[in-house]
Motif scaffolding. Structure first.
Motif, short mmCIF file in Angstrom:
data_model
loop_
_atom_site.label_atom_id
_atom_site.label_comp_id
_atom_site.label_asym_id
_atom_site.label_seq_id
_atom_site.Cartn_x
_atom_site.Cartn_y
_atom_site.Cartn_z
N ARG A 83 0.84 -1.19 0.00
CA ARG A 83 0.00 0.00 0.00
C ARG A 83 0.87 1.24 0.00
O ARG A 83 0.67 2.19 -0.77
CB ARG A 83 -0.90 -0.01 1.26
CG ARG A 83 -2.08 0.94 1.16
CD ARG A 83 -2.79 1.09 2.51
NE ARG A 83 -1.91 1.63 3.54
CZ ARG A 83 -1.54 2.91 3.61
NH1 ARG A 83 -1.97 3.77 2.72
NH2 ARG A 83 -0.72 3.33 4.57
N GLN A 84 1.92 1.17 0.87
CA GLN A 84 2.82 2.33 0.93
C GLN A 84 3.54 2.55 -0.39
O GLN A 84 3.70 3.67 -0.85
CB GLN A 84 3.85 2.13 2.05
CG GLN A 84 3.28 2.44 3.41
CD GLN A 84 4.28 2.13 4.52
OE1 GLN A 84 5.47 1.91 4.26
NE2 GLN A 84 3.80 2.11 5.75
N ALA A 85 3.97 1.45 -0.98
CA ALA A 85 4.70 1.55 -2.25
C ALA A 85 3.82 2.17 -3.32
O ALA A 85 4.25 3.05 -4.08
CB ALA A 85 5.17 0.17 -2.69
N LEU A 86 2.54 1.70 -3.35
CA LEU A 86 1.60 2.24 -4.35
C LEU A 86 1.39 3.73 -4.11
O LEU A 86 1.42 4.55 -5.03
CB LEU A 86 0.26 1.50 -4.26
CG LEU A 86 -0.82 1.99 -5.22
CD1 LEU A 86 -0.38 1.78 -6.66
CD2 LEU A 86 -2.14 1.26 -4.97
N GLN A 89 4.24 5.59 -5.32
CA GLN A 89 4.26 5.66 -6.78
C GLN A 89 3.24 6.69 -7.29
O GLN A 89 3.52 7.50 -8.15
CB GLN A 89 3.93 4.28 -7.35
CG GLN A 89 4.14 4.22 -8.86
CD GLN A 89 3.27 3.16 -9.50
OE1 GLN A 89 2.99 2.15 -8.88
NE2 GLN A 89 2.88 3.40 -10.74
N LEU A 90 2.02 6.66 -6.69
CA LEU A 90 0.98 7.60 -7.14
C LEU A 90 1.40 9.03 -6.85
O LEU A 90 1.17 9.92 -7.67
CB LEU A 90 -0.34 7.27 -6.45
CG LEU A 90 -0.95 5.92 -6.82
CD1 LEU A 90 -2.32 5.76 -6.16
CD2 LEU A 90 -1.10 5.77 -8.33
N MET A 91 2.00 9.24 -5.70
CA MET A 91 2.42 10.60 -5.37
C MET A 91 3.46 11.10 -6.37
O MET A 91 3.51 12.29 -6.68
CB MET A 91 2.98 10.67 -3.94
CG MET A 91 1.93 10.53 -2.85
SD MET A 91 0.48 11.60 -3.11
CE MET A 91 1.23 13.20 -2.82
#
Lengths: 348, 804
Positions: A83-86, A89-91
């Motif tokens: 979740r953190q990685a996603l 990435q989105l940020m």
């Protein structure tokens, strides 16, 4: 019981390491370290055969519990890390939302058409028909049938473009009414119509005069039509077009094709009646001409005036638009400058 | 008509009613008052002065140094008026005063001499040039000797009045006089109107028969013609009260005789004419139609050529006046006149109207004859004028009136039922209420069995039918008091007809595609009118256009749209996309009126979508407009197909970039690039246009939406790239594909066209996606491959395509 303690401390240690794993790689290392084939838990399982048989199931169950707990915790942590990685990435994909949106090519209806359609829709809702007629008319329909014989002084009120002695550019949309009255079958019900369109007057173009402009006229002919009906209809109209708080007042006037004839003022939609520059400090704006259809006009269409009566009204969309938006020059309507046309986006 | 409030109070009591209140009440009940003018408003410290000494200014050839007694002191004022003289009573603007135009007068020096104020002309008090008496036109105004120095001038000049600007509609000519207005005011306030007794004394020693005989050629032209003779008159300036009454009404005072005729015109609405009897050249007057080419020199010193449409007053031989319009120069009143022949008459309105119009001579008199006058006071007005001439000019009225008369003033009775009144107005008035309204109007009304018999006096000749009475009742009862209802009738739906519905659809579609609606002028130049016309037709031109620019009815909408485009380009709007819907006009041999055909047209230049931070602009080209049109036509549901056919021969259009729009086999319009040389003439850049006959779309047969179930099975697609001669059209290729595509081919989509590098000269490369679908089963690979191969070989064979 040494094994049990060992398992408990192993579990605590593992849990801590899972929590401290900040990426998937570290988390995977924890898996290998604790649950791998060479890990301590596997070691303990292997050592179980040395245990007395009554302890075997107890320790066995405990090993399974620890394994399950660690696995669950790892899954949870993995999910969190993903979740953190996603999120990261989105940020990193952040855009500037203040950049302009992709343009849509969109044109506008002419402000005069917008006003005319608004009026048309109102009257359609009240059961009126929209009737059109020729812009090039016969003198007889434009004038004589409107109770204005040749050489009548009131003809001076309208300077006319003639094509021949008998053919002209209509100065009003009223000839459409005469044409419609001629053909209407009153046995099938009342005549309720509005006629919008272009009209022409022999005028020099300037800020307030145009040789071409628009009119909408309305006509109702039926049994038992009264002047009170006219007043009520115009009230509905004024409120619809200019706002629910508007009032109207009638002033006597003269049009050859109606009697009584009235001019209709609407309480000023800019100041609400207090007085401002739009209403020339009177609180009222002259907007319509109206009246009860003159018996001569009905009779010329062969309508029995003992049985039928009617009212008629007319207004100029050009003037309405100028007042409503404070348009300073009537020529703007016909120059078609896109900086003018494209302003009327708000569909009121 | 300008109505003096003060004058009105001579006839009707207006105690407690201000001029503004009166104006409002009149506007709301009968006659619109466009404004109330207070002549002295904005003026202050303007007083009577007595010029005790006038000497020439030493350093000027036109200025005078005046010592002026202004009551409490004597002021030195420098004055440039040529008519200033010692002993005169003059108008003085004191230091610190304000004259017209809010101009402040200060102490000053003129060529070194102190000047404490200003001696004024009437213009400087706000009078317009055309009402100032000629005598004072070039200088200051001189007040009568009895004016008292130091007093304000306003009451002397009747500037303490209020002038109501009455806008009289053609049906209310009865109010085109002070008496008529007084009746109206009396009616709306329910007040009695009183007029002074006529003080008319004839000299019995002379009989008019000795001096005058009158006759008329046609009683229909001249129902009443009368002459009175007033002898031994002294022509001079009128008393100030009379001059100021005229000036307040907007009429220039001339001399006592002419002023009296104008005064009576204002009081009664009866035009009169005064002749110099001694210059008539006969003792006879004969009123007849003018002969063709007959001539008269009118008062304004113009020679007029007449026609049998004009009624003339003759001395038995030649015209001496244009009846009801203007007098002749030869017999007009001069300072030397001693005997006046005074005409009071009634002429045919239509003839007067035609004469005034043809000779461009609209006057106060002709306006009244055109709209009608009160038959009952023709003679009374004449007598009143004669009486004034006796009083103000010292004249003797010869006994008797020479008259030719074929009509008498009569009361008219109009009947109406109470029911009819209430029925027309939607009211529930009682008999008493209606009776009292008639009473207020001064109409005697009797009622029997619910029917009023209303006696209308001749002064209200506008009332003849029931509707006239209903109007009178309505306005006196008050429109504010009418109830508000909506018509009660069988309800039937209102709906747009086919054409109106399609018009709205078309407008919305084009607006959604980026085009804004224009409304252009229908009248244009003869040259532009015929440009882009899709039919053979003569031009339809106005008899008397205001200008060549708006003289001819358009035969295409593009005529106006291109003007609009030029206007935009001239105002630096580079990207313009306009459409218009409206009518074009063609002559017709089969009907009286021209053919009016509904068209839709568009004119576009620049880009539809400007370049922005995300990408390139969408320049307008042929395919942009074609795309819009194709999608729009698709939505009409036309049974016959719309096609675009290359045309090289359409005038004013680019020969290589123009198509005819065909509905079936009929050309209904065109789309293309404006010919570059036409564009250049109009200062336009690359411009694309279209126009089509919208009526043809309305008339065309249409089908409703045909629903097809959404396919249950997946489709397949195949791409094909091919190279062909550049002369082979897309249409040809698509036709070959469709003919050979097999039953499962559902769509052919062109996705690339290329010509240039890597392609042989004279060739082009095209790429299509072919879509296949079997609605009843899943497609099998081999079926598609087989169909696709067939297309390929057909293309090779039929259009010599090289498959790439």
């Amino acid at each position: 019981m040494e094994m049990k303690e060992q398992l408990t401390s192993l579990k605590e240690e593992a849990m801590k390491q899972i929590k401290d794993s900040h990426d998937l790689k570290a988390l995977n290392q924890v898996r290998i370290d604790y649950l791998g084939k060479k890990g301590p838990i596997t070691e303990i399982s292997k050592g179980m055969k040395k245990l007395p048989s009554e302890e075997k199931p107890v320790v066995g169950a405990m090993v399974n519990d620890v394994r399950t707990a660690i696995t669950e915790e790892m899954d949870k942590q993995k999910e969190e890390l993903e979740r953190q990685a996603l999120q990261e990435q989105l940020m990193s994909e952040t855009i500037d939302v203040t950049l302009p949106g992709t343009a849509v090519a969109k044109g506008q209806g002419h402000v005069l058409t917008q006003i005319m359609e608004e009026i048309e829709d109102l009257f359609l809702g009240m059961g009126y028909q929209i009737v059109e007629g020729p812009e090039v008319e016969e003198d007889s329909y434009n004038f004589e049938r409107m109770n204005l014989p040749k050489d009548h002084p009131a003809r001076d009120m309208q300077d006319t473009f003639y094509i021949t002695d008998d053919i002209l550019l209509r100065t009003q949309t009223s000839p459409v009414q005469a044409r419609t009255m001629d053909t209407h079958d009153f046995s099938k019900g009342p005549l309720k119509m509005i006629s919008p369109g272009k009209v022409y007057r022999r005028d020099n173009d300037d800020a307030t005069h145009s040789h071409q402009f628009h009119q909408i006229e309305g006509l109702v002919v039926a049994e038992n039509i009264t002047m009170a009906d006219l007043k009520g209809t115009l009230e509905v109209f004024a409120k619809e077009l200019f706002g629910a708080d508007r009032e109207i007042r009638l002033r006597p006037s003269y049009f050859p094709f109606t009697e009584p004839s009235v001019e209709v003022d609407v309480s000023c939609f800019k100041c609400g009646g207090k007085g401002c520059s739009v209403c020339k400090h009177t609180g009222w704006i002259e907007i319509l001409g109206a009246g009860m259809v003159h018996p001569n006009v009905l009779e010329m269409s062969g309508i029995d005036t003992d049985k039928y009566s009617g009212f008629a009204f007319g207004l100029g969309p050009d003037r309405v638009a100028m007042l409503k938006y404070g348009i300073e020059d009537i020529r703007r309507f016909y120059q078609n400058d896109i900086r003018f046309l494209n302003q009327f986006k708000v569909k009121e | 008509m300008n109505v003096s409030y003060k004058w009105l109070t001579e006839y009707v009591d207006l105690e407690g009613i201000t001029p503004d209140e009166l104006a409002e009440k009149m506007s709301r009940t009968g006659i619109e008052i466009e404004g109330v003018d207070y002549p002295s408003e904005g003026l202050k410290k303007i007083v009577v002065g007595h010029a005790v000494e006038v000497v020439d200014h030493p350093d000027s050839n036109h200025l005078h140094i005046c010592q002026v007694d202004v009551g409490e002191e004597v002021l030195q004022i420098v004055c440039g008026a040529p008519n200033i003289a010692a002993g005169q009573k003059v108008i003085v603007a004191l230091p610190g005063s304000r004259i017209t135009g809010n101009k402040k007068i200060k102490k000053g020096k003129m060529r070194g001499v102190v000047s404490n104020g200003m001696i004024c002309s009437l213009e400087e008090l706000g009078y317009t040039d055309h009402v100032v008496p000629k005598k004072y036109a070039e200088g200051i105004y001189v007040l009568p000797n009895e004016a008292v120095p130091g007093e304000e001038v306003f009451s002397y000049l009747s500037m303490d009045d209020a002038i109501l600007d009455m806008s009289i509609t053609p049906n209310r000519a009865d109010a085109l006089s002070m008496r008529g207005t007084a009746y109206e005011v009396g009616a709306i306030y329910n007040k009695k109107v009183t007029f002074p007794e006529l003080d008319y004394v004839e000299d019995p020693s002379e009989d008019i028969k000795q001096d005058m005989q009158v006759s008329v050629e046609n009683p229909a032209d001249t129902p009443i013609y009368s002459i009175q003779i007033i002898k031994d008159v002294t022509v001079k300036e009128s008393p100030l009260w009379l001059q100021t009454k005229l000036m307040n009404a907007g009429i220039r005072p001339v001399n006592n005789i002419v002023d009296i005729t104008n005064y009576i015109l204002l009081e009664y609405g009866q035009p009169l004419h005064a002749f110099d009897y001694d210059k008539l050249g006969s003792k006879e007057i004969y009123v007849r139609r003018a002969k063709a080419e007959e001539k008269i020199v009118t008062l304004d010193e113009e020679e007029r050529t007449l026609s049998p449409e004009n009624i003339v007053i003759t001395n038995g031989e030649k015209p001496i006046a244009l009846a009801g319009v203007m007098g002749g120069l030869d017999s007009h009143i001069t300072d030397e006149t001693v005997t006046v022949a005074l005409e009071a008459a009634l002429f045919d309105p239509i003839s007067i109207r035609k004469t005034a119009k043809a000779l461009n001579l609209r006057s106060e008199s002709s306006a009244r004859f055109e709209k009608g006058i009160n038959l009952a006071t023709v003679q009374e007005a004449g007598k009143q004028a004669a009486a004034w001439m006796a009083e103000l000019a010292g004249g003797r009225i010869v006994s008797g009136i020479a008259e030719a008369r074929s009509v008498e003033a009569k009361d008219v009775t109009v009947s109406i039922t109470l029911e009819k009144i209430n029925h027309a107005l939607g009211t529930e008035l009682s008999e008493d209420e209606v009776t009292s309204i008639f009473d207020q109007l001064g109409f005697d009304a009797s009622i029997s069995n619910g029917t009023f018999a209303v006696i209308i006096p001749p002064r209200r000749w506008d009332i003849a039918i029931e509707a006239d009475l209903i109007e009178e009742v309505a306005r006196i009862y008050g429109y504010d008091n009418l109830p508000s209802t909506l018509p009660i009738s069988a309800s039937h739906p209102g709906y747009l007809n086919e054409k109106q519905r399609l018009t709205r659809h078309t407008k919305h579609f084009l607006e959604g595609s980026g085009l804004s609606q224009a409304i252009s002028y229908v009248l244009t130049t003869p040259e532009k009118a015929a440009a882009f016309s899709m039919r053979e037709s003569d031009r339809i031109q106005l008899e008397m256009p205001m200008s060549e620019d708006h003289s001819t009815l358009r035969m295409s909408l593009l005529s106006g749209l291109l003007d609009d485009l030029s206007y935009n380009i001239a105002h630096h709007n580079q990207n313009v996309a306009l459409y218009e819907n409206g009518r074009v006009f063609y002559t017709s041999s089969e009907q009286t009126l021209p053919i009016e055909e509904e068209h839709v047209a568009g004119a576009l230049t620049g880009s539809l979508q400007q370049a922005d931070w995300q990408g390139k602009e969408q320049r307008i080209d042929f395919f942009v407009i074609k795309g819009i049109l194709e999608e729009m036509f698709a939505a009409y549901g036309l049974v016959e197909p719309i096609t675009f056919v290359q045309r090289t021969d359409l005038p004013l259009l680019h020969p290589g970039r123009t198509a005819a729009i065909m509905l079936g086999d009929e050309m209904i319009g065109f789309a293309g690039q404006l010919h570059p040389s036409v564009a250049k003439e109009r200062d336009l850049k690359e411009t694309y246009v279209f126009e089509f006959n919208f009526q043809a779309i309305v008339n065309a047969e249409k089908h409703a939406t045909i629903y097809q179930p959404v396919p249950k099975y997946p489709g397949m697609s195949r791409d094909i790239a091919l190279m062909v001669d550049e002369t082979v059209s897309n249409k040809q290729i698509v036709e070959v594909i469709k003919e050979n595509g097999g039953k499962y081919l559902t769509a052919v989509h062109l996705f690339d066209v290329y010509q240039g590098e890597n392609i042989e000269t004279g060739k082009k490369s095209l790429a299509y996606t072919l879509s296949y679908l079997n609605p009843t089963a899943t497609l099998v690979e081999e079926e598609v491959s087989k169909a696709f191969d067939k297309v390929q070989s057909a293309l090779v064979e039929q259009v010599q395509a090289e498959i790439r």
